[in-house]
Design a protein around this motif. Structure first.
Motif, PDB file in Angstrom:
ATOM      1  N   SER A  15      36.559  86.732  97.029  1.00  0.00           N
ATOM      2  CA  SER A  15      35.740  85.944  97.958  1.00  0.00           C
ATOM      3  C   SER A  15      34.273  85.893  97.517  1.00  0.00           C
ATOM      4  CB  SER A  15      35.867  86.468  99.390  1.00  0.00           C
ATOM      5  OG  SER A  15      35.398  87.784  99.496  1.00  0.00           O
ATOM      6  N   ARG A  16      33.779  86.958  96.911  1.00  0.00           N
ATOM      7  CA  ARG A  16      32.389  86.940  96.411  1.00  0.00           C
ATOM      8  C   ARG A  16      32.242  86.046  95.201  1.00  0.00           C
ATOM      9  NH1 ARG A  16      31.737  93.143  97.280  1.00  0.00           N
ATOM     10  NH2 ARG A  16      32.957  93.127  95.376  1.00  0.00           N
ATOM     11  N   GLU A  17      33.283  85.963  94.375  1.00  0.00           N
ATOM     12  CA  GLU A  17      33.231  85.149  93.163  1.00  0.00           C
ATOM     13  C   GLU A  17      33.442  83.664  93.455  1.00  0.00           C
ATOM     14  OE1 GLU A  17      32.877  84.010  89.244  1.00  0.00           O
ATOM     15  OE2 GLU A  17      32.453  86.004  90.024  1.00  0.00           O
ATOM     16  N   LEU A  18      34.175  83.349  94.527  1.00  0.00           N
ATOM     17  CA  LEU A  18      34.443  81.949  94.864  1.00  0.00           C
ATOM     18  C   LEU A  18      33.165  81.197  95.198  1.00  0.00           C
ATOM     19  CD1 LEU A  18      37.639  81.900  97.122  1.00  0.00           C
ATOM     20  CD2 LEU A  18      37.328  80.742  94.929  1.00  0.00           C
ATOM     21  N   LYS A  19      33.074  79.967  94.732  1.00  0.00           N
ATOM     22  CA  LYS A  19      31.939  79.103  95.059  1.00  0.00           C
ATOM     23  C   LYS A  19      32.355  78.120  96.145  1.00  0.00           C
ATOM     24  CE  LYS A  19      29.725  79.714  90.643  1.00  0.00           C
ATOM     25  NZ  LYS A  19      30.454  80.120  89.489  1.00  0.00           N
ATOM     26  N   LEU A  20      33.238  78.583  97.029  1.00  0.00           N
ATOM     27  CA  LEU A  20      33.683  77.833  98.200  1.00  0.00           C
ATOM     28  C   LEU A  20      33.411  78.699  99.418  1.00  0.00           C
ATOM     29  CD1 LEU A  20      37.307  76.817  97.090  1.00  0.00           C
ATOM     30  CD2 LEU A  20      35.324  75.318  97.151  1.00  0.00           C
ATOM     31  N   ASP A  21      33.168  78.069 100.546  1.00  0.00           N
ATOM     32  CA  ASP A  21      32.991  78.811 101.787  1.00  0.00           C
ATOM     33  C   ASP A  21      34.355  78.943 102.448  1.00  0.00           C
ATOM     34  OD1 ASP A  21      31.899  80.133 103.902  1.00  0.00           O
ATOM     35  OD2 ASP A  21      31.053  78.352 104.855  1.00  0.00           O
ATOM     36  N   ALA A  22      35.137  79.887 101.927  1.00  0.00           N
ATOM     37  CA  ALA A  22      36.507  80.072 102.399  1.00  0.00           C
ATOM     38  C   ALA A  22      36.550  81.177 103.451  1.00  0.00           C
ATOM     39  CB  ALA A  22      37.419  80.419 101.233  1.00  0.00           C
ATOM     40  N   PRO A  23      37.003  80.848 104.662  1.00  0.00           N
ATOM     41  CA  PRO A  23      37.111  81.880 105.712  1.00  0.00           C
ATOM     42  C   PRO A  23      38.208  82.885 105.359  1.00  0.00           C
ATOM     43  CG  PRO A  23      38.093  79.813 106.461  1.00  0.00           C
ATOM     44  CD  PRO A  23      37.462  79.539 105.121  1.00  0.00           C
ATOM     45  N   GLN A  24      38.135  84.050 105.993  1.00  0.00           N
ATOM     46  CA  GLN A  24      39.081  85.131 105.723  1.00  0.00           C
ATOM     47  C   GLN A  24      39.757  85.588 107.003  1.00  0.00           C
ATOM     48  OE1 GLN A  24      37.162  88.499 103.978  1.00  0.00           O
ATOM     49  NE2 GLN A  24      36.076  87.285 102.461  1.00  0.00           N
ATOM     50  N   ASP A  25      40.967  86.064 106.855  1.00  0.00           N
ATOM     51  CA  ASP A  25      41.671  86.767 107.918  1.00  0.00           C
ATOM     52  C   ASP A  25      42.530  87.822 107.238  1.00  0.00           C
ATOM     53  OD1 ASP A  25      42.584  87.548 110.418  1.00  0.00           O
ATOM     54  OD2 ASP A  25      43.258  85.558 111.008  1.00  0.00           O
ATOM     55  N   TRP A  26      43.031  88.734 108.031  1.00  0.00           N
ATOM     56  CA  TRP A  26      43.769  89.858 107.471  1.00  0.00           C
ATOM     57  C   TRP A  26      45.076  90.084 108.202  1.00  0.00           C
ATOM     58  CZ3 TRP A  26      41.959  92.212 103.166  1.00  0.00           C
ATOM     59  CH2 TRP A  26      40.622  91.962 102.819  1.00  0.00           C
ATOM     60  N   MET A  27      46.068  90.482 107.446  1.00  0.00           N
ATOM     61  CA  MET A  27      47.352  90.900 107.992  1.00  0.00           C
ATOM     62  C   MET A  27      47.701  92.218 107.351  1.00  0.00           C
ATOM     63  SD  MET A  27      50.379  88.116 108.262  1.00  0.00           S
ATOM     64  CE  MET A  27      51.588  88.714 109.404  1.00  0.00           C
ATOM     65  N   ALA A  28      48.352  93.067 108.118  1.00  0.00           N
ATOM     66  CA  ALA A  28      48.890  94.296 107.551  1.00  0.00           C
ATOM     67  C   ALA A  28      50.390  94.262 107.751  1.00  0.00           C
ATOM     68  CB  ALA A  28      48.277  95.525 108.213  1.00  0.00           C
ATOM     69  N   VAL A  29      51.097  94.219 106.638  1.00  0.00           N
ATOM     70  CA  VAL A  29      52.551  94.299 106.660  1.00  0.00           C
ATOM     71  C   VAL A  29      52.931  95.412 105.704  1.00  0.00           C
ATOM     72  CG1 VAL A  29      52.903  91.876 107.247  1.00  0.00           C
ATOM     73  CG2 VAL A  29      52.852  92.540 104.864  1.00  0.00           C
ATOM     74  N   GLU A  66      38.302  83.902  86.432  1.00  0.00           N
ATOM     75  CA  GLU A  66      39.164  82.831  85.919  1.00  0.00           C
ATOM     76  C   GLU A  66      40.018  82.237  87.048  1.00  0.00           C
ATOM     77  OE1 GLU A  66      43.269  83.085  83.466  1.00  0.00           O
ATOM     78  OE2 GLU A  66      41.552  84.030  82.464  1.00  0.00           O
ATOM     79  N   LEU A  67      40.597  83.086  87.874  1.00  0.00           N
ATOM     80  CA  LEU A  67      41.402  82.610  89.001  1.00  0.00           C
ATOM     81  C   LEU A  67      40.553  81.813  89.986  1.00  0.00           C
ATOM     82  CD1 LEU A  67      43.597  85.789  89.684  1.00  0.00           C
ATOM     83  CD2 LEU A  67      44.291  83.677  88.530  1.00  0.00           C
ATOM     84  N   CYS A  68      39.344  82.259  90.226  1.00  0.00           N
ATOM     85  CA  CYS A  68      38.455  81.562  91.165  1.00  0.00           C
ATOM     86  C   CYS A  68      38.116  80.150  90.699  1.00  0.00           C
ATOM     87  CB  CYS A  68      37.179  82.369  91.387  1.00  0.00           C
ATOM     88  SG  CYS A  68      37.423  83.778  92.490  1.00  0.00           S
ATOM     89  N   ARG A  69      37.919  79.966  89.394  1.00  0.00           N
ATOM     90  CA  ARG A  69      37.627  78.616  88.902  1.00  0.00           C
ATOM     91  C   ARG A  69      38.810  77.693  89.193  1.00  0.00           C
ATOM     92  NH1 ARG A  69      33.885  81.806  88.311  1.00  0.00           N
ATOM     93  NH2 ARG A  69      33.880  81.184  90.488  1.00  0.00           N
ATOM     94  N   ALA A  96      38.845  74.426  91.870  1.00  0.00           N
ATOM     95  CA  ALA A  96      39.281  73.085  91.470  1.00  0.00           C
ATOM     96  C   ALA A  96      40.386  72.574  92.386  1.00  0.00           C
ATOM     97  CB  ALA A  96      39.753  73.102  90.013  1.00  0.00           C
ATOM     98  N   ASP A  97      41.323  73.443  92.722  1.00  0.00           N
ATOM     99  CA  ASP A  97      42.469  73.034  93.539  1.00  0.00           C
ATOM    100  C   ASP A  97      42.112  72.803  95.005  1.00  0.00           C
ATOM    101  OD1 ASP A  97      43.995  73.225  91.256  1.00  0.00           O
ATOM    102  OD2 ASP A  97      44.988  75.096  91.837  1.00  0.00           O
ATOM    103  N   TYR A  98      41.094  73.480  95.495  1.00  0.00           N
ATOM    104  CA  TYR A  98      40.739  73.385  96.911  1.00  0.00           C
ATOM    105  C   TYR A  98      39.347  72.792  97.120  1.00  0.00           C
ATOM    106  CZ  TYR A  98      44.773  76.354  97.930  1.00  0.00           C
ATOM    107  OH  TYR A  98      46.033  76.875  98.050  1.00  0.00           O
ATOM    108  N   ALA A  99      38.893  71.966  96.195  1.00  0.00           N
ATOM    109  CA  ALA A  99      37.551  71.386  96.292  1.00  0.00           C
ATOM    110  C   ALA A  99      37.384  70.549  97.557  1.00  0.00           C
ATOM    111  CB  ALA A  99      37.255  70.540  95.063  1.00  0.00           C
ATOM    112  N   ASP A 100      38.450  69.896  98.004  1.00  0.00           N
ATOM    113  CA  ASP A 100      38.374  69.033  99.189  1.00  0.00           C
ATOM    114  C   ASP A 100      38.403  69.810 100.496  1.00  0.00           C
ATOM    115  OD1 ASP A 100      41.051  69.745  98.646  1.00  0.00           O
ATOM    116  OD2 ASP A 100      41.796  68.045  99.825  1.00  0.00           O
ATOM    117  N   GLU A 101      39.088  70.938 100.511  1.00  0.00           N
ATOM    118  CA  GLU A 101      39.222  71.730 101.741  1.00  0.00           C
ATOM    119  C   GLU A 101      39.495  73.187 101.380  1.00  0.00           C
ATOM    120  OE1 GLU A 101      42.202  72.148 105.573  1.00  0.00           O
ATOM    121  OE2 GLU A 101      42.330  70.368 104.332  1.00  0.00           O
ATOM    122  N   PRO A 102      38.503  74.054 101.569  1.00  0.00           N
ATOM    123  CA  PRO A 102      38.719  75.468 101.246  1.00  0.00           C
ATOM    124  C   PRO A 102      39.863  76.052 102.072  1.00  0.00           C
ATOM    125  CG  PRO A 102      36.387  75.029 101.580  1.00  0.00           C
ATOM    126  CD  PRO A 102      37.140  73.797 102.020  1.00  0.00           C
TER     127      PRO A 102
END
Length: 183
Positions: free
Chosen positions: A57-71, A26-29, A33-39
């Protein structure tokens, strides 16, 4: 590991793996919609957000890059210390980018508030939050969460990335940890 495998350590099961997956879909849909123009750049907050980030990230139908932070603002206890430390910083430059912070849980809001300010100061075009869980009764700082899975009671929860002293992260659901485990 199944929730039943540690049933004696749990006071209550809050969400099954199936319920979590339905909510993430549900969140991915909405994100799509909100980031259709730019993941967005997905910024996972280690270690707790690993499961949420993987499934999101597996559920998203966008090619969204990932990065990680540890705080961290937690030790081995059950309450936030309020002191934020960067244990691992981002590799990506945020200048002009849309950023979506992916969190497992929002407790006091102290760590996330600090993180939002930190990432915005790096020149991001926008910084939004996606969190699986939030404890509204534990909030010390109000955080605007654009994508929220579930509000939960102010109890210590484990599973689906959430731990107690590095245990229970791999549970396939979320449960309230029984007090006898950490007393």
């Amino acid at each position: 590991m199944e929730l039943n495998d540690v049933a004696s350590d749990l006071k209550q099961v809050l969400f099954t793996e199936e319920q979590i997956h339905e909510k993430i879909a549900e969140l991915c849909r909405r994100i799509e919609a909100d980031y259709a123009d730019e993941p967005p750049l997905l910024v996972g907050v280690l270690k707790g957000a690993v499961m949420v980030m993987a499934d999101l990230s597996r559920e998203l139908k966008l090619d969204a890059p990932q990065d990680w932070m540890a705080v961290s603002s937690y030790g081995s206890g059950t309450k936030s210390s309020g002191v934020v430390r960067i244990l691992k910083d981002l590799d990506a430059d945020l200048t002009g980018r849309k950023v979506l912070i992916v969190e497992d849980i929002i407790d006091s809001g102290l760590t996330l508030s600090w993180l939002l300010g930190n990432l915005r100061s790096r020149g991001a075009a926008s910084v939004e939050v996606c969190a699986l869980l939030r404890k509204p009764d534990a909030a010390k700082i109000e955080i605007d969460v654009r994508y929220l899975g579930f509000d939960i009671p102010d109890e210590f929860v484990v599973g689906y990335g959430l731990d107690y002293a590095e245990r229970y992260r791999n549970l396939r659901g979320v449960g309230i940890l029984a007090p006898h485990v950490y007393s």
